[in-house]
Design a protein around this motif. Structure first.
Motif, short mmCIF file in Angstrom:
data_model
loop_
_atom_site.label_atom_id
_atom_site.label_comp_id
_atom_site.label_asym_id
_atom_site.label_seq_id
_atom_site.Cartn_x
_atom_site.Cartn_y
_atom_site.Cartn_z
N ALA A 1 37.49 38.73 34.65
CA ALA A 1 36.79 37.55 35.17
C ALA A 1 36.08 36.79 34.06
CB ALA A 1 35.80 37.95 36.25
N GLU A 2 35.60 37.49 33.02
CA GLU A 2 34.85 36.79 31.97
C GLU A 2 35.73 35.96 31.06
OE1 GLU A 2 32.72 39.23 29.23
OE2 GLU A 2 34.49 40.28 28.48
N PRO B 1 27.41 38.32 50.07
CA PRO B 1 28.75 38.40 50.66
C PRO B 1 29.67 37.28 50.22
CG PRO B 1 27.16 37.61 52.27
CD PRO B 1 26.37 38.00 51.06
N SER B 2 29.14 36.22 49.64
CA SER B 2 29.98 35.09 49.27
C SER B 2 30.53 35.17 47.86
CB SER B 2 29.19 33.78 49.42
OG SER B 2 28.13 33.74 48.47
N LEU B 3 30.13 36.22 47.10
CA LEU B 3 30.58 36.27 45.72
C LEU B 3 32.09 36.41 45.62
CD1 LEU B 3 30.10 36.39 42.69
CD2 LEU B 3 29.67 38.84 42.90
N LEU B 4 32.66 37.35 46.36
CA LEU B 4 34.11 37.55 46.34
C LEU B 4 34.77 36.62 47.36
CD1 LEU B 4 34.05 41.42 46.14
CD2 LEU B 4 35.13 39.94 44.43
N LYS B 5 35.82 35.98 46.94
CA LYS B 5 36.50 35.03 47.82
C LYS B 5 37.10 35.72 49.04
CE LYS B 5 38.41 31.00 48.85
NZ LYS B 5 37.61 29.82 49.20
N TYR B 6 37.71 36.90 48.83
CA TYR B 6 38.40 37.58 49.92
C TYR B 6 37.93 39.03 50.01
CZ TYR B 6 41.52 33.61 49.23
OH TYR B 6 42.03 32.36 49.07
N ARG B 7 37.60 39.46 51.24
CA ARG B 7 37.28 40.85 51.50
C ARG B 7 37.83 41.22 52.87
NH1 ARG B 7 31.13 42.41 50.34
NH2 ARG B 7 31.97 44.34 51.22
N GLY B 8 38.20 42.49 53.02
CA GLY B 8 38.70 42.94 54.31
C GLY B 8 40.02 43.66 54.18
N ARG B 9 40.75 43.72 55.26
CA ARG B 9 42.03 44.42 55.29
C ARG B 9 43.12 43.52 54.71
NH1 ARG B 9 41.76 49.67 56.37
NH2 ARG B 9 43.69 49.66 57.59
N LEU B 10 43.96 44.09 53.87
CA LEU B 10 45.08 43.33 53.33
C LEU B 10 45.95 42.78 54.44
CD1 LEU B 10 46.90 42.35 51.01
CD2 LEU B 10 47.94 44.63 50.98
N THR C 1 31.11 34.49 37.75
CA THR C 1 30.80 34.14 39.14
C THR C 1 31.82 33.16 39.70
OG1 THR C 1 28.44 34.52 38.78
CG2 THR C 1 29.05 33.15 40.66
N LYS C 2 32.18 32.18 38.91
CA LYS C 2 33.16 31.20 39.39
C LYS C 2 34.51 31.85 39.64
CE LYS C 2 34.60 26.43 38.62
NZ LYS C 2 36.03 26.54 38.92
N ALA C 3 34.95 32.72 38.72
CA ALA C 3 36.24 33.39 38.88
C ALA C 3 36.26 34.25 40.14
CB ALA C 3 36.55 34.23 37.65
N LEU C 4 35.22 35.05 40.33
CA LEU C 4 35.20 35.95 41.48
C LEU C 4 35.04 35.20 42.80
CD1 LEU C 4 32.95 38.80 40.03
CD2 LEU C 4 35.43 38.85 40.37
N SER C 5 34.28 34.13 42.79
CA SER C 5 34.05 33.40 44.04
C SER C 5 35.25 32.56 44.45
CB SER C 5 32.81 32.51 43.91
OG SER C 5 33.01 31.52 42.91
#
Length: 433
Positions: A263-264, A3-12, A302-306
């Motif tokens: 991201a790459e 769950p920590s890979l993406l910095k933001y998740r949820g409702r806009l 990973t760094k970009a997405l996190s």
């Protein structure tokens, strides 16, 4: 699933003001140290010319340059040595870029604003331009094509390519081959802020240019901004970014591929997807995390997405478009049921990819559109590189004797009102007696 890979998740709509601000503000990836080091490099080049460029090639690229310029024969040899299928692909890309940009060529205009008053505007190709081709974390022959081919289509007098040297003192074979294929007039083994300074101010070997175009690292971007007192640039640019707008028709795996592709590029890349509904958002996030786990450039991805990755959901497409306009992405992918119908709603993007089959990778290499694009929200005001960037406009106006007499008194009144009495006298000098 991590769950920590993406910095933001949820409702806009549920994003905190701080999270929304961070997503929208992508200008904070450079720092004062980059700006100061860049300024020092520019000052060295202005002071010491070619000597500074040779010294910096030794310091930064570990290359001993016998000559700053790469002979044309070396570029031609690189092209001839290219693997045939790769050579054919580059040639295909160059043809498509030429065709797309030829269709953008501007036309002169003339209008008679009043009888006897003619106002015209004429596009004139620039005399000399510099195209920067990166050569650090990755090498981009495609960027050579994106800069050189449109300049040649526009009729620029001389096109110069600069790209960092490798240990052998030459830019990569791919860059040299692309320069030969695109028809670059001269190539220099110069990279970073030093190359930008040389192109902007000139040295003993490098001629001064009228405009500098092409992507680069943080030092190249900073240098372009610092030399705008001496030369035009394409647009301020930073790390790569993508915003995908997707509804239930979108393939989550395809959306994930697009996010990974950006991201790459860079640890500071920004990759965001806005989906209609939570179910699709969850599927996309899962697909992104699976793809990241097997990515070849995993550390960068990973760094970009996190740090700047997001999958957010909305209730309807209508809720997504204001965010698109505010985010102003470099790349916008519309993966919806009716993407052409949605296209007019998409504002403020460097380039728009219409439909999920229109992979950003196709635009990066082969469709003919340009991949040199504004980032960090600057698509609100800047456009992607085009043939128009290689012209300046000459405005002209013709006034007949009778028209001069009709203009004289009103122009004189306006000049008097501004306290410019010599202007008024010049205008009234053509009054009819």
């Amino acid at each position: 699933m991590n769950p920590s890979l993406l910095k933001y998740r949820g409702r806009l709509a549920a994003l905190s003001p701080e999270a929304r601000r961070r997503l929208l503000d992508r200008t904070g990836t450079s720092d004062s140290r980059v700006a100061q080091r860049t300024a020092d490099i520019i000052a060295r080049v202005r002071r010491d010319g070619d000597k500074a460029l040779r010294d910096m090639a030794r310091e930064f690229d570990r290359a001993e340059l016998q000559s700053l310029e790469v002979p044309r024969s070396v570029c031609e040899e690189a092209l001839a040595s290219l693997e045939p299928r790769l050579k054919d692909a580059l040639a295909r890309a160059a043809r498509n870029i030429a065709k797309a940009h030829a269709a953008q060529k501007p036309q002169a205009t003339e209008v008679e604003t009043e009888p006897g008053i003619l106002v015209g505007r004429r596009p004139d190709p620039l005399g000399r331009v510099g195209v920067y081709a990166p050569g650090g974390r990755a090498v981009y022959p495609s960027s050579v094509l994106m800069g050189v081919v449109p300049a040649k289509v526009a009729g620029v007098g001389e096109v110069i390519v600069c790209s960092p040297p490798g240990p052998d003192g030459k830019p990569s074979a791919g860059v040299l081959a692309a320069a030969a294929l695109a028809g670059a007039d001269r190539v220099f083994a110069l990279g970073g802020a030093g190359a930008v300074a040389a192109l902007a101010y000139g040295t003993q070997s490098v001629p001064r240019v009228d405009r500098i175009v092409g992507p680069g690292n943080a030092y190249v971007a900073a240098a372009k901004l610092q030399v705008v007192d001496a030369v035009a640039i394409d647009a301020p640019a930073g790390p790569s970014e993508i915003l995908v707008v997707a509804d239930s028709s979108a393939d989550p795996e395809a959306v994930a591929r697009e996010m990974l592709a950006q991201a790459e590029h860079d640890p500071d890349a920004c990759c965001v997807t806005v989906t209609v509904g939570d179910v699709l958002a969850k599927a996309v996030a899962t697909a992104v995390e699976r793809a990241a786990a097997r990515a070849k450039r995993q550390e960068i991805v990973t760094k970009a997405l996190s740090e700047r990755g997001a999958v957010l959901s909305v209730d309807s497409l209508e809720e997504a478009w204001p965010f698109v306009a505010e985010f102003a992405p470099e790349h916008l992918l519309i993966a919806t049921t009716s993407p052409m119908a949605d296209l007019p709603k998409a504002r403020n993007a460097g380039t728009v990819f219409v439909g999920q089959y229109a992979s950003v990778a196709y635009g990066d290499y082969m469709t003919g559109a340009n991949h040199v694009l504004p980032t960090a929200g600057l698509a609100r005001a800047y456009s992607g590189l085009s043939v128009l960037d290689f012209y300046r406009w000459t405005t002209y106006q013709r006034v007949t004797r009778d028209a001069a007499a009709r203009l004289a008194e009103d122009v004189g009144l306006l000049a008097d009102s501004e306290g410019l009495f010599a202007h008024a006298e010049a205008a009234r000098g053509w009054r009819k007696s």
